[in-house]
Every structure is written in C-alpha cells, then in structure tokens.
Design an enzyme around this catalytic site. Structure first.
Site, PDB file in Angstrom:
ATOM      1  N   TYR A 101      42.192  42.117  49.292  1.00 17.45           N
ATOM      2  CA  TYR A 101      42.534  42.282  49.061  1.00 17.45           C
ATOM      3  C   TYR A 101      43.290  43.747  49.532  1.00 17.45           C
ATOM      4  O   TYR A 101      44.630  43.079  50.066  1.00 17.45           O
ATOM      5  CB  TYR A 101      42.288  41.885  47.127  1.00 17.45           C
ATOM      6  CG  TYR A 101      44.593  42.015  47.217  1.00 17.45           C
ATOM      7  CD1 TYR A 101      44.919  40.896  46.995  1.00 17.45           C
ATOM      8  CD2 TYR A 101      44.897  42.891  45.803  1.00 17.45           C
ATOM      9  CE1 TYR A 101      46.196  40.018  46.805  1.00 17.45           C
ATOM     10  CE2 TYR A 101      45.676  42.891  45.439  1.00 17.45           C
ATOM     11  CZ  TYR A 101      46.236  41.571  45.803  1.00 17.45           C
ATOM     12  OH  TYR A 101      47.975  41.298  44.912  1.00 17.45           O
ATOM     13  N   TRP A 129      44.142  42.078  37.355  1.00 19.55           N
ATOM     14  CA  TRP A 129      44.444  40.782  38.574  1.00 19.55           C
ATOM     15  C   TRP A 129      42.807  40.606  38.875  1.00 19.55           C
ATOM     16  O   TRP A 129      42.961  39.141  39.504  1.00 19.55           O
ATOM     17  CB  TRP A 129      45.228  41.846  39.497  1.00 19.55           C
ATOM     18  CG  TRP A 129      45.749  40.884  40.933  1.00 19.55           C
ATOM     19  CD1 TRP A 129      44.404  41.874  41.832  1.00 19.55           C
ATOM     20  CD2 TRP A 129      45.796  39.763  40.772  1.00 19.55           C
ATOM     21  NE1 TRP A 129      45.684  40.560  42.742  1.00 19.55           N
ATOM     22  CE2 TRP A 129      45.511  39.638  42.514  1.00 19.55           C
ATOM     23  CE3 TRP A 129      46.657  39.262  40.246  1.00 19.55           C
ATOM     24  CZ2 TRP A 129      46.540  38.544  42.980  1.00 19.55           C
ATOM     25  CZ3 TRP A 129      47.282  38.083  40.707  1.00 19.55           C
ATOM     26  CH2 TRP A 129      47.130  37.744  41.638  1.00 19.55           C
ATOM     27  N   GLU A 138      51.334  36.767  38.906  1.00 21.93           N
ATOM     28  CA  GLU A 138      51.270  37.618  37.946  1.00 21.93           C
ATOM     29  C   GLU A 138      51.407  37.264  36.490  1.00 21.93           C
ATOM     30  O   GLU A 138      51.290  37.620  35.612  1.00 21.93           O
ATOM     31  CB  GLU A 138      52.526  38.462  38.248  1.00 21.93           C
ATOM     32  CG  GLU A 138      52.162  39.105  40.153  1.00 21.93           C
ATOM     33  CD  GLU A 138      51.404  40.055  39.751  1.00 21.93           C
ATOM     34  OE1 GLU A 138      50.879  40.727  38.152  1.00 21.93           O
ATOM     35  OE2 GLU A 138      50.660  40.724  40.785  1.00 21.93           O
TER      36      GLU A 138
END
Length: 202
Positions: free
Chosen positions: A20, A50, A42
């Site tokens: 990522y 995350w 988010e």
C-alpha cells in the site's frame, strides 16, 4: 551487500501495508470513486489503525457498493442493519450512518462541482508552504495543516460527518494532495513524478 531500501517507518507491519505504501499512499488520485472511498474509510479508521481498515478494505467495498456514492446515497435503514451484521467491516452504527450521509452530501456536491476531484484538489497546499526537508521527526509533528482544517471546515458546513482536521489531513496524504514520503523513501520520487505529470481537475 545491497543496503535495504528505505521506506517510511509506518509501513513495516506487514507486506500488505508495504505494498500500500509503495504503490498507493501519496500518489495523486483524481478518480471520484477512489476519493470517496478513501474519505469514508478514513472516517471508519477513527480510533483504529489504518492497517485494520486496509485488511478489511475488500469487505468494505463489497458491503458499500464499491463506494459508488450514487448507489450509497439510496441506502436505507435495512442497509444499515445489513451492514451492522457484516463481520467483514467495522460494525459501528455512527460510522456506517456517516458514510451513507456522506454519499448523499457527495451527490449534492456534484451539483456544484464537475467532479469530487475538482472539489478536493482545490485544497492542495502551495508547494512553498511545505517543509523544505521531510524527515520522520518533521512528519511526526504534521497531524494536520491549514488546508486540511479548511477542507474539514468546508465539508462540515456541507453536512459531512467524521471529517475532522486530522482525518482530512490523512486523506490528503493518502490521495497525494501532499507528498509525505520522507526524504530518501523509495516511493517519494515516483509520487513526485506522478504529481508533476498530473493535470489537476478544475
């Protein structure tokens, strides 16, 4: 011996996280679906890591109509109940309802702007406002910015939810409105090159 490749320190937890970082985070995005997906995720990340959200991203996509805001805008209480029962996502009623609300707000935004990208990229900071050298120490102090605060404030005025200044800045980092790869990171140069080649939507 070849020295190890330098990356931002936060991505070392897993190969999924590293991929990522190398191929998505900080690279400029102008696709409305991806922008809307990211700002929703988010919001789901609030209070979590995350990596937790990234590991569930495919589940989120399946559950939320691939984050097509036009489809999500029609979700109702039956969809909320469906989502609350889906173990492939974060089952938080407030965040689920916020994502559906934000889809409706996104549709309203498209009545004013030609695309979500044209709206979000208005908040890209001027290059001269960015740090001359981005070190890990500098990056740790940058949890928000004047532009992220302005984006958060404007979204809230428009009725969006779970879009505080820290969330707005994390969105800007991920979508390439700012390049917060540290100096020497293998992804910093490619992200800068992608931004240089980008035609900013207006």
């Amino acid at each position: 011996m070849t020295p190890p490749e330098l990356r931002c320190g936060w991505c070392a937890a897993s190969l999924h996280y590293t991929a990522y970082h190398d191929h998505e985070w900080g690279f400029p995005v102008t696709d409305d679906r991806r922008l809307f997906e990211k700002i929703c995720l988010e919001g789901f990340q609030s209070g979590l890591s995350w990596l937790t959200i990234l590991n569930k991203r495919e589940g989120f996509r399946a559950a939320f109509a691939q984050f097509e805001s036009a489809a999500m805008a029609h979700f109702d209480e039956q969809d909320v109940q469906r989502l609350l029962a889906d173990a492939c996502i974060v089952r938080h009623r407030g965040k689920i309802e916020a994502a559906i609300n934000n889809a409706r707000r996104a549709q309203a935004l498209l009545q004013e702007f030609p695309s979500l990208a044209a709206y979000f990229w208005r908040f890209e900071p001027a290059p001269e406002s960015r740090p001359a050298t981005l070190t890990p120490e500098v990056l740790r102090t940058m949890t928000t910015s004047p532009e992220a605060i302005a984006l958060s404030t404007d979204l809230k005025k428009r009725g969006w939810k779970f879009v505080g200044p820290t969330t707005a800045y994390a969105f800007m980092q991920a979508m390439g409105l700012v390049n917060d790869h540290v100096e020497g990171c293998i992804a910093r140069g490619p992200a800068l090159a992608a931004r240089a080649a980008l035609k900013v939507p207006r």
